[in-house]
Design a protein around this motif. Structure first.
Motif, PDB file in Angstrom:
ATOM      1  N   ILE A 109      46.847  11.541  61.467  1.00 10.77           N
ATOM      2  CA  ILE A 109      48.030  10.813  61.939  1.00 10.77           C
ATOM      3  C   ILE A 109      48.083  10.847  63.463  1.00 10.77           C
ATOM      4  CG2 ILE A 109      50.559  10.896  62.024  1.00 10.77           C
ATOM      5  CD1 ILE A 109      50.454  11.687  59.021  1.00 10.77           C
ATOM      6  N   ASP A 110      47.770  11.996  64.069  1.00  9.12           N
ATOM      7  CA  ASP A 110      47.757  12.091  65.527  1.00  9.12           C
ATOM      8  C   ASP A 110      46.756  11.113  66.137  1.00  9.12           C
ATOM      9  OD1 ASP A 110      49.730  14.037  65.564  1.00  9.12           O
ATOM     10  OD2 ASP A 110      48.306  15.700  65.678  1.00  9.12           O
ATOM     11  N   ILE A 111      45.611  10.986  65.514  1.00  2.50           N
ATOM     12  CA  ILE A 111      44.611  10.024  65.992  1.00  2.50           C
ATOM     13  C   ILE A 111      45.158   8.606  65.908  1.00  2.50           C
ATOM     14  CG2 ILE A 111      42.358   8.984  65.460  1.00  2.50           C
ATOM     15  CD1 ILE A 111      41.488  11.852  64.570  1.00  2.50           C
ATOM     16  N   ARG A 112      45.802   8.297  64.799  1.00  2.00           N
ATOM     17  CA  ARG A 112      46.367   6.947  64.623  1.00  2.00           C
ATOM     18  C   ARG A 112      47.494   6.703  65.621  1.00  2.00           C
ATOM     19  NH1 ARG A 112      45.554   1.979  64.263  1.00  2.00           N
ATOM     20  NH2 ARG A 112      47.053   0.816  63.036  1.00  2.00           N
ATOM     21  N   LEU A 113      48.302   7.725  65.882  1.00  2.00           N
ATOM     22  CA  LEU A 113      49.373   7.579  66.867  1.00  2.00           C
ATOM     23  C   LEU A 113      48.792   7.309  68.257  1.00  2.00           C
ATOM     24  CD1 LEU A 113      51.805  10.385  65.670  1.00  2.00           C
ATOM     25  CD2 LEU A 113      52.285   7.924  65.710  1.00  2.00           C
ATOM     26  N   ASP A 114      47.704   7.996  68.595  1.00  2.00           N
ATOM     27  CA  ASP A 114      47.030   7.733  69.871  1.00  2.00           C
ATOM     28  C   ASP A 114      46.543   6.288  69.930  1.00  2.00           C
ATOM     29  OD1 ASP A 114      47.457  10.305  70.772  1.00  2.00           O
ATOM     30  OD2 ASP A 114      45.425  11.004  70.280  1.00  2.00           O
TER      31      ASP A 114
END
Length: 68
Positions: free
Chosen positions: A34-39
């Motif tokens: 999710i953090d990767i997608r948020l980035d």
């Protein structure tokens, strides 16, 4: 299936400590994704759809982190 593999599978299924550790590992893995997608979303132009997706992902990530 060999007896050795069957015994290992049964131990994994019945050992709740290992099961819960696996769940925690999976929650952490999902948070990282999710953090990767948020980035990725942060690099896109802001708009109502992007903002809504970002908010949705933030809520999901928080729920994953708050889960016992």
């Amino acid at each position: 299936m060999s007896d050795h593999i069957r015994a290992k599978l049964e131990a994994l299924i019945s050992d709740s400590g290992m099961f819960h550790a696996g769940q925690q590992d999976e929650r952490l893995r999902l948070c990282r994704l999710i953090d990767i997608r948020l980035d990725d979303l942060g690099k896109l132009a802001r708009g109502p759809i992007i903002s809504a997706r970002r908010e949705e992902l933030l809520h999901i990530r928080q729920a994953l982190r708050d889960h016992p």
